[in-house]
Design an enzyme around this catalytic site. Structure first.
Site, PDB file in Angstrom:
ATOM      1  CG  HIS A 128      -3.815  -3.102  -4.678  1.00 44.93           C
ATOM      2  ND1 HIS A 128      -2.841  -3.463  -3.768  1.00 44.93           N
ATOM      3  CD2 HIS A 128      -3.966  -4.151  -5.506  1.00 44.93           C
ATOM      4  CE1 HIS A 128      -2.422  -4.682  -4.055  1.00 44.93           C
ATOM      5  NE2 HIS A 128      -3.091  -5.130  -5.102  1.00 44.93           N
ATOM      6  N   PRO A 129      -7.261  -0.107  -2.748  1.00 44.04           N
ATOM      7  CG  PRO A 129      -8.534   0.040  -0.801  1.00 44.04           C
ATOM      8  CD  PRO A 129      -7.623  -0.880  -1.548  1.00 44.04           C
ATOM      9  CE  LYS A 130      -7.097   4.904   2.314  1.00 42.79           C
ATOM     10  NZ  LYS A 130      -6.874   5.503   3.612  1.00 42.79           N
ATOM     11  CG  ASN A 131      -1.899   1.713  -6.717  1.00 45.22           C
ATOM     12  OD1 ASN A 131      -2.224   2.060  -7.851  1.00 45.22           O
ATOM     13  ND2 ASN A 131      -0.664   1.360  -6.411  1.00 45.22           N
TER      14      ASN A 131
END
Lengths: 342, 319
Positions: B108-111
Site C-alpha cells: 500500500h505505497p500510497k496509503n
C-alpha cells in the site's frame, strides 16, 4: 475515420441520467471491494450527497435517515466527566467502533480509542449543511475545544488526537469547520498562516508540508485556508502562484509539473484560480472535453479515460464542470468545496 | 477500492484463543446510507476487533488481530493508534515492526497511515539507517511517489543523512530530465531544506546546474522553474544578470516555439529590479505575449492576453 469522429462526439455528451443512477447505487449499498472505505465512509457519503446536490437530486433523498446516520457518528463528551477525552470530540468516519446508533446524540461514556478524525468532522458538518440541517444536535463547544487541541506549535493541525500526521489537508479541514460553525476560537490564525506560507515551494505552488514538492491538492488547501482566514493577501507572489496554477493545464489539469492530467485537478486547480478571481483564464473547451472523456458508459467519472469510475473523481469532475458553467451544474463554493444555498 | 488477495481464512470463532471473547457486531442496518456489503471475514475480524478495542486489551493476540484488520483495511486510523498502544505496552522490539512495515508499505505505497506509522517507529528506534534503502525500493515501483519522497526528506533532515544525496538524485535525471520530484529533491538537498537558499555559492552552483539541463532540453518546465527561482533570489551583480539574460535571449532565438525562454524574458523585462525595464523591452515583452497566445502556448491564450493587458497598462503609466 467516420467511426472515430462519431465516437468522439458521443463521448462529449454529458450523461446526466446515468450519473444520477450510478451515484445513487453507492448510497444504497456499496460493494465488497469498498470495504477498505469502512473507516472513511463519511467521505464517501459526502461525495455522494454533494454530487446529487449538484445534479439537482438532493430533495429526492431520504434526508432524515442520512442526517441521523451522520449524527450517530458524533463523538460526545463523557456524560460523567465532560473533560475526559474531550479532545476526541468531533466525528468518526463510520460505525466501526461498535457504538449503538445514537442519532439523537444522547450522552454517552467516552473512550480513549473512540476518537474523531478532522477530515470526517469536516465532511460530516458539510453533509449536514448541504441537507439543510439546523446543527441543533451538534456539540459545537466540544468540537471547537477538540479542534484547538489538534493545532501544533508550528501552526499545522493533526487529524486525530494522538501521535499522528499533520499536514496542509488537516489545516484546511480546521478552517472549513471554523467557517461552517462561524467560530474561529479553535484556530490560531497567525500561526496557521505562517505555517502555510512556509510551505510555498521554489515553484511557487505549495507542498503538503514545508519543503515538499508543489502539488495541486496541497496548493488548493493552502490557498483556500488563507482565503477563509482572511490572510490570502499575505502571499507576496500572487502573480507567480497564478502562473504556476495556469501552467498545470495540459488538456485537463495535472497536479504537479510534468505529470499526467487527472480529472480531480479540475477542482483543485480550478478552485484555486477561482479564489484569485482568474478562473476565466483557462481553456474551458479542453478541460471540459477531457473530463467528459473519463465518463463511464453507466455514469461516473474516472481519473483517466478508460479506467474504472469512482465517487471522488465523479464529484470533483462535476465541480470542475460547474465552475465552467457547463450542463447547468451549479458552482460549488471555492473555499468550502460544496454548494452554498443562497 | 482495492482487490484483496484471497488468503485461506480460519474463522476466529473456531479458534480456542478467542473463546473468551464475546464479539461485538456493528450496530446498524443495511438501510443506512452508503452501507457496505462486508465479506463474512471482514465482519468477523471487525467484530472481535471491536470487542478487544473497547476493553483496551494490550496483548499478543490483540497485536495479531490488528495485523488482520490492517490487512483488510489499512486506512483504519483507529487500528493504527491502538496498535501503537499495544506495541508500547508490550515493549515489543520495534525492529520487527519495521520488518512488518516494509511489507505493508510495499502493498500500500500510497496509503497515508502506513508512512505515518513508519515515522513513529523510526523515531522510537532513533535510527534512520534503513530509510534511504527502503524508499529506494518504493521508487522502483513509482519514482514520483509523494509519500516516499516526503518520508525520505523527513528522514534525511531528522537523522542528518545529507551525505551522498545529490548523487542519488542525479540518477533520476539520467533517465528523465523532466522528473519534477527529483528537481524538488535537488532543491531540498542543495539548500538543506531552505537553510542555504541565500548562500551565494549554492545559488551560483544551482543556476549553473539548471542551465546545463535547460541546454539539453529547452522544453522542460521543471528545469526552468528551478532556474528562475534561483535567478530571482540570488544576489547577482548586473554583469552576472546580463550574462544570463543574454544566454536566454539566444535560446529564445534558437527555440522560437518553446514557451519558456519567452515567459522568462517577459518577467525580466517587466520587473524593475533586473535592470531591463525600458519602453523598448516592454514592447518586446508584449510581442512575446502575442507569440505565446497565438502560436507557442495556445492553451494559455487567455492567460497571455491577460498578461499583455497588464504590460500595456504599465507601458502607458510609465512611459
Amino acid at each position: 475515420m467516420e467511426q472515430k469522429e462519431e465516437k468522439k462526439k458521443k463521448e462529449l455528451i454529458f450523461k446526466k441520467k446515468q450519473h444520477i443512477e450510478w451515484i445513487k447505487r453507492f448510497l444504497k449499498l456499496m460493494p465488497t471491494e469498498t470495504q477498505d472505505y469502512d473507516s472513511n465512509r463519511m467521505t464517501m457519503l459526502y461525495f455522494v450527497v454533494s454530487s446529487l446536490d449538484l445534479l439537482g437530486e438532493v430533495d429526492n433523498l431520504d434526508k432524515k435517515s442520512i442526517i441521523d446516520f451522520v449524527y450517530s457518528q458524533q463523538i460526545l463528551p463523557d456524560k460523567d466527566n465532560p473533560e475526559k477525552y474531550i479532545e476526541n470530540c468531533g466525528f468518526r468516519g463510520g460505525q466501526f467502533f461498535g457504538r449503538d446508533e445514537n442519532p439523537q446524540c444522547q450522552p454517552t461514556n467516552s473512550h480513549l480509542y473512540d476518537h474523531s478524525h478532522i477530515a470526517m468532522t469536516y465532511v460530516a458538518i458539510a453533509i449536514l449543511t448541504i441537507l439543510g440541517d439546523d446543527y441543533s444536535r451538534l456539540n459545537k463547544n466540544a468540537i471547537l475545544t477538540a479542534l484547538k487541541s489538534l493545532q501544533l506549535d508550528d501552526g499545522s493541525f493533526l487529524a486525530i488526537n494522538g501521535i499522528y500526521e499533520s499536514d496542509m489537508r488537516y489545516l484546511y479541514c480546521a478552517c472549513c469547520i471554523s467557517k461552517m460553525l462561524n467560530d474561529w476560537s479553535g484556530v490560531n490564525i497567525e500561526k496557521a498562516t505562517k505555517y502555510i506560507l512556509s510551505a510555498q515551494s521554489y515553484e511557487n505552488g505549495f507542498g503538503l508540508l514545508p519543503g515538499r514538492e508543489s502539488h495541486g491538492g496541497s496548493t488548493y488547501c493552502a490557498l483556500a485556508s488563507l482565503s477563509m482566514m482572511g490572510t490570502l493577501n499575505q502571499i507576496s507572489s500572487k502573480d507567480k502562484v497564478i502562473e504556476w496554477l495556469i501552467r498545470r493545464q495540459l488538456t485537463g489539469f495535472e497536479g504537479r509539473t510534468n505529470k499526467m492530467v487527472d480529472t480531480c485537478y479540475s477542482f483543485w486547480i480550478g478552485a484555486s484560480l477561482k479564489l484569485f478571481n482568474v478562473f476565466d483564464l483557462i481553456d474551458f473547451e479542453q478541460c471540459s472535453n477531457f473530463t467528459l472523456s473519463t465518463q463511464g458508459d453507466y455514469g461516473g467519472f474516472a481519473k483517466w479515460p478508460d479506467i474504472v469510475q469512482d465517487p471522488l473523481h465523479t464529484y470533483f469532475g462535476l465541480c470542475g464542470l460547474g465552475f465552467m458553467k457547463k450542463f447547468d451544474i451549479p458552482e460549488v463554493d471555492p473555499e468550502l468545496g460544496f454548494r452554498i444555498k443562497k | 477500492m482495492e482487490k484483496q488477495e484471497e488468503i485461506p481464512y480460519e474463522p476466529l470463532s473456531k479458534l480456542p484463543e478467542w473463546k473468551d471473547i464475546q464479539p461485538i457486531p456493528q450496530k446498524e442496518s443495511l438501510k443506512d446510507p452508503c452501507a457496505i456489503l462486508y465479506s463474512p471475514q471482514f465482519s468477523e475480524v471487525m467484530d472481535y476487533f471491536r470487542a478487544i478495542l473497547q476493553k483496551k486489551e494490550y496483548s499478543e493476540r490483540a497485536l495479531k488481530l490488528t495485523t488482520e484488520v490492517i490487512r483488510l483495511n489499512c486506512s483504519n486510523y483507529t487500528v493504527w493508534e491502538y496498535r501503537r498502544g499495544i506495541l508500547e505496552h508490550l515493549k515489543i522490539d520495534l525492529n520487527t515492526e519495521l520488518d512488518y512495515l516494509d511489507k505493508v508499505i510495499e502493498q500500500h505505497p500510497k496509503n497515508y497511515q502506513v508512512w505515518t506509522h513508519r515515522v513513529w517507529v523510526t523515531t522510537k528506534l532513533n535510527s534512520g539507517d534503513r530509510e534511504k534503502a527502503f524508499t529506494e525500493i518504493a521508487f522502483l515501483n513509482d519514482s514520483k511517489n509523494y509519500h516516499a519522497w516526503s518520508h525520505r526528506f523527513w528522514a534525511i533532515e531528522y537523522f542528518n543523512l545529507w551525505d551522498g544525496e545529490l548523487e542519488f538524485i542525479d540518477k533520476f535525471f539520467e533517465n528523465d530530465l523532466r522528473h519534477n520530484s527529483a528537481w524538488a529533491a535537488r532543491f531540498f538537498v542543495a539548500t538543506q531544506n531552505g537553510k542555504l537558499k541565500n548562500d551565494p555559492k549554492i545559488q551560483l552552483q544551482e543556476i549553473e546546474f539548471s542551465l546545463s539541463k535547460i541546454n539539453l532540453t529547452c522544453n522542460n518546465e521543471s528545469a526552468w522553474n528551478y532556474f528562475i527561482s534561483f535567478f530571482e533570489i540570488a544576489n547577482l551583480d548586473q554583469q552576472q544578470i546580463n550574462d544570463l539574460v543574454s544566454k536566454i535571449e539566444t535560446k529564445k532565438t534558437r527555440h522560437r516555439f518553446c514557451p519558456f525562454p519567452m515567459s522568462f524574458l517577459i518577467r525580466v523585462y517587466s520587473d524593475k529590479k533586473f535592470g531591463y525595464f525600458s519602453k523598448e523591452n516592454l514592447e518586446k515583452a508584449i510581442t512575446f505575449c502575442d507569440a505565446l497566445s497565438d502560436e507557442c502556448d495556445t492553451i494559455r491564450k487567455a492567460y497571455w492576453n491577460y498578461k499583455k493587458i497588464g504590460l500595456e497598462k504599465i507601458l502607458k503609466e510609465e512611459f
